[in-house]
Design an enzyme around this catalytic site. Sequence first.
Site, PDB file in Angstrom:
ATOM      1  N   ASN A 203       0.818  -1.251   0.050  1.00 52.11           N
ATOM      2  CA  ASN A 203       0.021  -0.147   0.029  1.00 52.11           C
ATOM      3  C   ASN A 203       0.792   1.273  -0.035  1.00 52.11           C
ATOM      4  O   ASN A 203       1.996   1.199  -0.137  1.00 52.11           O
ATOM      5  CB  ASN A 203      -1.030  -0.021   1.169  1.00 52.11           C
ATOM      6  N   ASP A 272      -3.992  -6.606   5.315  1.00 55.66           N
ATOM      7  CA  ASP A 272      -5.137  -7.729   5.973  1.00 55.66           C
ATOM      8  C   ASP A 272      -4.941  -9.060   5.280  1.00 55.66           C
ATOM      9  O   ASP A 272      -5.436  -9.981   5.884  1.00 55.66           O
ATOM     10  CB  ASP A 272      -6.611  -7.175   5.728  1.00 55.66           C
ATOM     11  N   LYS A 331     -13.093   0.020  15.795  1.00 57.58           N
ATOM     12  CA  LYS A 331     -11.819  -0.758  15.977  1.00 57.58           C
ATOM     13  C   LYS A 331     -11.232  -0.526  17.272  1.00 57.58           C
ATOM     14  O   LYS A 331     -10.683  -1.288  17.889  1.00 57.58           O
ATOM     15  CB  LYS A 331     -10.849  -0.203  15.004  1.00 57.58           C
ATOM     16  N   LYS A 335     -10.369  -3.583  19.155  1.00 50.00           N
ATOM     17  CA  LYS A 335      -8.850  -3.914  19.523  1.00 50.00           C
ATOM     18  C   LYS A 335      -8.472  -3.767  20.929  1.00 50.00           C
ATOM     19  O   LYS A 335      -7.115  -3.606  21.071  1.00 50.00           O
ATOM     20  CB  LYS A 335      -8.058  -3.497  18.407  1.00 50.00           C
TER      21      LYS A 335
HETATM   22  O1  PMT Z   1       3.279   6.234   6.622  1.00 50.63           O
HETATM   23  P1  PMT Z   1       2.522   7.407   6.129  1.00 50.63           P
HETATM   24  O2  PMT Z   1       2.666   7.786   4.723  1.00 50.63           O
HETATM   25  O3  PMT Z   1       2.879   8.619   6.800  1.00 50.63           O
HETATM   26  O4  PMT Z   1       0.962   7.445   6.231  1.00 50.63           O
HETATM   27  C1  PMT Z   1       0.577   7.293   7.900  1.00 50.63           C
HETATM   28  C2  PMT Z   1      -0.687   6.291   7.687  1.00 50.63           C
HETATM   29  C3  PMT Z   1      -1.862   6.817   7.171  1.00 50.63           C
HETATM   30  C4  PMT Z   1      -0.268   5.067   6.890  1.00 50.63           C
HETATM   31  C5  PMT Z   1      -1.149   5.972   9.214  1.00 50.63           C
HETATM   32  O5  PMT Z   1      -1.272   7.078   9.897  1.00 50.63           O
HETATM   33  C6  PMT Z   1      -1.940   4.938   9.388  1.00 50.63           C
HETATM   34  O6  PMT Z   1      -3.208   5.350   9.241  1.00 50.63           O
HETATM   35  N1  PMT Z   1      -2.036   3.720   9.599  1.00 50.63           N
HETATM   36  C7  PMT Z   1      -2.927   2.643  10.033  1.00 50.63           C
HETATM   37  C8  PMT Z   1      -3.238   2.333   8.396  1.00 50.63           C
HETATM   38  C9  PMT Z   1      -4.164   0.987   8.511  1.00 50.63           C
HETATM   39  O7  PMT Z   1      -3.806  -0.036   8.416  1.00 50.63           O
HETATM   40  O8  PMT Z   1      -5.451   1.099   9.078  1.00 50.63           O
HETATM   41  P2  PMT Z   1      -6.479  -0.046   9.297  1.00 50.63           P
HETATM   42  O9  PMT Z   1      -7.810   0.719   9.996  1.00 50.63           O
HETATM   43  O10 PMT Z   1      -6.552  -0.852   8.336  1.00 50.63           O
HETATM   44  O11 PMT Z   1      -5.836  -0.797  10.772  1.00 50.63           O
HETATM   45  C10 PMT Z   1      -6.176  -0.485  11.905  1.00 50.63           C
HETATM   46  C11 PMT Z   1      -5.126  -0.444  12.789  1.00 50.63           C
HETATM   47  O12 PMT Z   1      -4.959  -2.097  12.829  1.00 50.63           O
HETATM   48  C12 PMT Z   1      -3.661  -0.114  12.491  1.00 50.63           C
HETATM   49  O13 PMT Z   1      -3.455   0.456  13.924  1.00 50.63           O
HETATM   50  C13 PMT Z   1      -3.058  -1.118  11.910  1.00 50.63           C
HETATM   51  O14 PMT Z   1      -1.444  -1.005  12.280  1.00 50.63           O
HETATM   52  C14 PMT Z   1      -3.540  -2.280  12.772  1.00 50.63           C
HETATM   53  N2  PMT Z   1      -3.612  -3.526  11.921  1.00 50.63           N
HETATM   54  C15 PMT Z   1      -4.275  -3.823  10.837  1.00 50.63           C
HETATM   55  C16 PMT Z   1      -4.250  -4.773   9.923  1.00 50.63           C
HETATM   56  C17 PMT Z   1      -3.503  -6.049  10.539  1.00 50.63           C
HETATM   57  N3  PMT Z   1      -3.660  -7.259   9.984  1.00 50.63           N
HETATM   58  N4  PMT Z   1      -2.900  -5.920  11.775  1.00 50.63           N
HETATM   59  C18 PMT Z   1      -2.834  -4.689  12.413  1.00 50.63           C
HETATM   60  O15 PMT Z   1      -2.278  -4.575  13.503  1.00 50.63           O
END
Ligand code: PMT
Length: 391
Positions: A203, A272, A331, A335
């Site tokens: 991504n 994911d 979330k 979580k």
């Molecule tokens: O890196 P940059 O270019 O500065 O951009 C920053 C960012 C936008 C990437 C960052 O600020 C951000 O939003 N990161 C989380 C993105 C994300 O994966 O969001 P999510 O809604 O899919 O996941 C929610 C949380 O679960 C996140 O903390 C993620 O790290 C965690 N997660 C998700 C999937 C997974 N399999 N394991 C996880 O731990």
Amino acid sequence: MVVGVCGGIAAYKVVEVVSRLKKLGAEVHVIMTESAQEFVGELTFRTMSQNPVATDMFGTPARWEVEHVSLAQKADLFLVAPATANTLAKMAYGIADNMLLTTYLATRAPVLIAPAMNKNMYTHPVTVENMKKLSDGGCNFVRAGEGFLACGDVGIGRMAEPAEIVDAAVNLIACEKDLAGKRVLVTAGATQEAIDPVRFITNHSSGKMGVAIARAAKLRGAEVVLVHGKSSLPAPYGVEAVCVGSAQEMCDAVLSRAPKCDIIVKAAAVADYAPESVSTQTIKKSDADLSIALKRNPDILESLGKNKLAGQVLVGFCMETQDLLANAQKKLEKKNCDLMVANSLTEPGAGFGCDTNTVTILKKNGEKLTPENMSKEALAHIILSEAVKCK
Ligand code: PMT
């Protein structure tokens, strides 16, 4: 503040550093080595700092005092820029054969070093070791950048830009060490899920947000480990960096370290799903369409939430294109996080890749905080301040 200038072409950029510090209201005293004076005249720094410039151990000081001691005591920060390989080596070994070096040894102020040199000198094992020695001894670094070097080479060794050096200086002396004695784990960047030996699913995360949080935590006195995806961003100096590829690798790196951490910030964008199987050979293209079966990756944050220790603070990030706050709230609860930082993909100047971000911070107690759009560096401090309050 005392600024020690060494003999390198980047000395001219330190004139701007001094000018910017003055504009912020700092009292600046400059020390120049003999070779620095080959690059920039003493008069330039005297004019910019509006103070006498110390150049000579045995010259008559502007006032009657032992000048290297008085400058060392005056300093609330000692900045060395550009720091040459020669001066770094002497600092690392306590050699004090000029005014800059004697002042360095005599001061107990925080030290900030902005190295600049040819790329081979910068990456030479001796220089690397000297920088590590200084860093382990408590010196702070503004890492050199990559680009065209004055010697004609292209690569690492350019002194950081004046704005970055000034930011680092301000952060250093303006930061309360409220995370001293704490261990902070931060994840940053994108994971990569291999399809075959040359292709992967990933991504747009650059790692900037996570790296900013790691840097801020380090500046606030924490011991910091940064688990990051493959990224061209250098890890902040003094931060333990662990580079991983896939979500599974990130999961292993995070879960094995988590029990020792006080605060965990999951800023990484984790895939994911991953291909069910990784082809050992490059998948050959044909005229037919191709489907790749995907399997669920482990949810690292969810595992952290399930195994959260008493007193441990867990901060998640959330990125959505729709119903951001409602999904972030879900979330946060699912979580078992203490904070969820929700950032939108649709806002200009926010999210992936850029230097700024706009977020809403959701707290476990139902409160919400919406800071204005700001640099990821500044936002990192706000997130950490909120994390500290959760303890
Ligand atoms: O890196 P940059 O270019 O500065 O951009 C920053 C960012 C936008 C990437 C960052 O600020 C951000 O939003 N990161 C989380 C993105 C994300 O994966 O969001 P999510 O809604 O899919 O996941 C929610 C949380 O679960 C996140 O903390 C993620 O790290 C965690 N997660 C998700 C999937 C997974 N399999 N394991 C996880 O731990």
